[in-house]
Every structure is written in structure tokens, then in C-alpha cells.
Write an enzyme that holds these catalytic residues in place. Structure first.
Site, short mmCIF file in Angstrom:
data_model
loop_
_atom_site.label_atom_id
_atom_site.label_comp_id
_atom_site.label_asym_id
_atom_site.label_seq_id
_atom_site.Cartn_x
_atom_site.Cartn_y
_atom_site.Cartn_z
N TYR A 2 -5.06 18.16 8.01
CA TYR A 2 -4.76 17.35 6.75
C TYR A 2 -5.77 18.15 5.59
CZ TYR A 2 -3.06 13.25 8.84
OH TYR A 2 -1.99 12.45 9.37
N LYS A 5 3.49 15.89 12.07
CA LYS A 5 2.71 17.23 12.07
C LYS A 5 1.77 17.25 13.33
CE LYS A 5 0.02 14.58 8.66
NZ LYS A 5 1.03 13.74 9.03
#
Length: 379
Positions: A197, A114
Site C-alpha cells: 500500500y 494484491k
């Protein structure tokens, strides 16, 4: 949908382990991804390394017994060698789209760190290329397989803290001068590296998608932050007026915590985003607090095991390309809010699959290996 050009069957052994090439040999690859293959050997095999550093290729291929090495210029040869079934892309953010699309076009499955890409268009390119070529794509959300986070999901889903109303989080670190996360052209900045996150956690804990966002960014006089933010604080509005807030920073002491406050209680994770430390959960209802410690474990082998299982069973992964694109859309909207100084409405988001306890995969901490030409991002 076209079938992958890569055969996953062996005449002698039935279904063979998925053979991976790791693309990029930076800090996360060397400290976490490469060692994880020992814990994922049931269905995953490290077969190739791709880097432009010949010393890394030579030393790490010897350290891990990897038979094939390639430079970035030889990436196409790697993809079409017949020696790999999937790639793990651990490159700078601005390279994710190109290397993922090229893998898909060669019939190779894609597991990508990511953020999936830098913007929605790039994410769509990756998703489309994988669909057209009949290969799977998974965004590497390791916490979708981590027990503490998934038990927090189940605790909230079961109504143990009542209706969740507030999410609040800090993810901060002191970054080394010159680290690639400080380079704008590489897709640096705290939102792509740390804030993602917090965004993803708010989404899987609330089990919903945000509708509007607002953010402030701060840059002090420290020369490290001449190109990217030192700190960003964000507010996300969810359906039924739930609110999520977080601060991500490259210039503060280490923190990786989040808390969800409900109508009857709270749940808090300390080190909730960390992969190299233990995680602590505190669950408080009516003044009574219960604490649970989750020892350090390998969070990267579960990604490999799960993705390889998805490939073998031809099952779409839960943390899909769509999951990655949703977070990128939220990040891009936060960046727009920072530029314009106004709240930004999100396009209508929907998500059918959510991570839950069924996805927990445990593996013990991976063995430590020596590192080559790399340093930790934090100081």
C-alpha cells in the site's frame, strides 16, 4: 487478440451484469467483497463461490442467495460452466498466479487481490495468459477509486504544496498468531501485505516510478515471526532526488497514515489505507491547515463497478496487471536489499496511466453480514 469465450449479451436485456465467482472465502472476502455486490448490482452479480470449506459454501450461498458453489478441485468446472464472466481472486498470495492463469485460459476475466503474484515471472504469466485469451486483468487496488486518496493526488498534481519532495508512511498492526500472513510459503510478510500500500501510494502521489531501493527488516523473539519479518523499513529513490520512506509492521499498534511534504506545504492522510474507518486529510500551506473528513464508505463495490464497466466497454483497466507487477518488482528488490544489505537499482519502470479524481466512485457502507469460520487478522 482472441475474444473472450464468455458472451456478455442477453437477447432480452442487452448487456447483462457481469457474473462473478469469488474464489476464496477468507476474512476480506466475507467482510468486504461479498457484501459489496449489493452496492454494485447495477452491473455486477455474485453468481458463484469457490472454497474447500463446505460449511462456508453452504451458509454463505444461503446468506447471499448465490446459486452455484464449487470446491477448489471443481474450479475448472466453475470456469467452464457458462455461468460466470469474471473471477475475484481472494486467495493466499502464493495461489494468485495459478488461479488467475486458469481463469484466463478458460476465457474468464480476472480481478485479483494484491499482490498480483509473488514475483515478476508469475505476474508476467498472468498478464500474458489474459492477453492471449482476450480477457481483462485488474489488480484490486481499491484506493484507486477512493475519494480521499484521489483528492490528495489532484492536490499535489495541481501544485498546491509546491513540488513534492518527501513521502513518509506507517502501516502497522498487531497480527494474530497463526494467521496466514505469517507463513512464508503462502507469500506472507509485511511487504506483500502492508508495504505494498505504501509503495503504491508513493508512486501515485509522486506520479513517477522509483529508480533505487534500500531496506532493513527486523525480527524480534516473538514466536509469531519465526518465518517472516515483524517489521520492515524501506527507502525508495525517485527521479529528481525525491525520497519515499515507510515502515510496515505486524507487531505494532494500528497505524495507516502517510504524509507528502512539498516545497510549499504538506498533505497528510490519517487512516489513508483503511477500508473500515473514516479517513482524515490535513493540508497545510504557509502555516494554515485545512482539515477534511471522509466518512467510511464501501471501497470494494467501486472496484467491481469499474472492472465490469471495463469488460462491457472492452477498455483496459487503469490498475492493470502491469500496475500490479511494478509493485511486485519493487517488493522483490526490497527483499533483495534486505538479504544483501545493499541498495538495489530497479529495472527501468514506466507507467502511462495514473489514478485521478475521474476514477472516484462512491458507494455507502455495505450492509453487515454474519461471518462463517473466519476471524480478523489483527488482534
Amino acid at each position: 487478440m482472441k475474444k473472450s469465450r464468455t458472451s456478455l449479451r442477453s437477447k432480452k436485456n442487452g448487456t447483462h451484469p457481469i457474473r462473478y465467482a469469488v474464489i476464496g472465502l477468507g476474512h476480506i472476502a466475507q467482510t468486504a467483497v461479498l457484501p459489496a455486490f449489493a452496492n454494485a448490482r447495477k452491473n455486477s452479480r455474485l453468481t458463484a463461490l469457490v472454497s474447500d470449506d463446505p460449511v462456508k459454501l453452504r451458509e454463505l450461498s444461503r446468506e447471499y442467495g448465490v446459486p452455484h458453489t464449487f470446491s477448489y478441485a471443481d474450479y475448472e468446472a466453475c470456469l467452464r460452466s457458462g455461468e460466470i464472466d469474471a473471477v475475484y481472486i481472494a486467495l493466499p498470495n502464493n495461489l494468485h498466479r495459478d488461479f488467475a492463469v486458469r481463469a484466463a485460459n478458460a476465457g474468464v476475466h480476472v480481478l485479483c487481490e494484491k499482490p498480483l503474484a509473488l514475483d515478476e515471472k508469475e505476474c508476467e504469466d498472468v498478464i500474458r495468459a489474459c492477453a492471449v485469451n482476450g480477457v481483462h486483468v485488474m489488480t484490486a487496488y481499491r484506493l484507486h477509486f477512493e475519494r480521499a486518496n484521489l483528492e490528495a493526488v489532484e492536490l499535489i498534481r495541481a501544485g498546491k504544496i509546491g513540488t513534492p519532495r518527501i513521502f513518509n508512511s506507517l502501516f502497522t498492526m498487531q497480527i494474530r498468531p497463526g494467521n496466514i500472513r505469517l507463513q512464508k510459503h503462502s507469500g506472507g510478510g509485511t511487504l506483500y501485505d502492508l508495504g505494498i500500500y505504501c509503495i503504491n501510494a508513493a508512486r501515485y502521489l509522486f506520479q513517477e516510478e522509483p529508480t533505487e531501493v534500500f531496506a532493513f527488516a527486523s525480527q524480534n523473539t516473538d514466536p509469531r515471526f519465526s518465518e517472516v519479518d515483524e517489521m520492515t523499513s524501506a527507502l525508495l529513490r525517485f527521479p529528481e532526488e525525491k525520497l519515499a520512506s515507510f515502515t510496515s509492521s505486524f507487531g505494532a499498534a494500528d497505524r495507516a497514515n502517510f504524509e507528502v511534504v512539498g516545497t510549499k506545504g504538506t498533505v497528510r492522510l490519517s487512516n489513508g489505507y483503511e477500508h473500515s474507518e473514516s479517513i482524515t486529510m490535513e493540508w497545510t500551506v504557509k502555516g494554515r491547515t485545512r482539515t477534511r473528513e471522509y466518512p467510511k464508505r464501501d471501497q470494494f463495490a467501486p472496484e467491481l463497478i469499474y472492472f465490469s464497466d471495463c469488460i462491457h466497454s472492452d477498455r483496459p483497466p487503469e490498475p492493470s496487471g502491469i500496475e500490479g507487477m511494478l509493485d511486485v518488482h519493487i517488493i522483490r528488490s526490497l527483499l533483495e536489499s534486505i538479504r544483501e544489505g545493499v541498495p538495489v537499482e530497479l529495472r527501468q519502470l514506466s507507467r502511462r496511466q495514473r489514478p485521478g479524481r475521474r476514477q472516484v466512485i462512491y458507494r455507502p457502507p455495505a450492509a453487515r453480514h454474519r461471518q462463517v469460520h473466519v476471524e480478523a487478522p489483527s488482534r
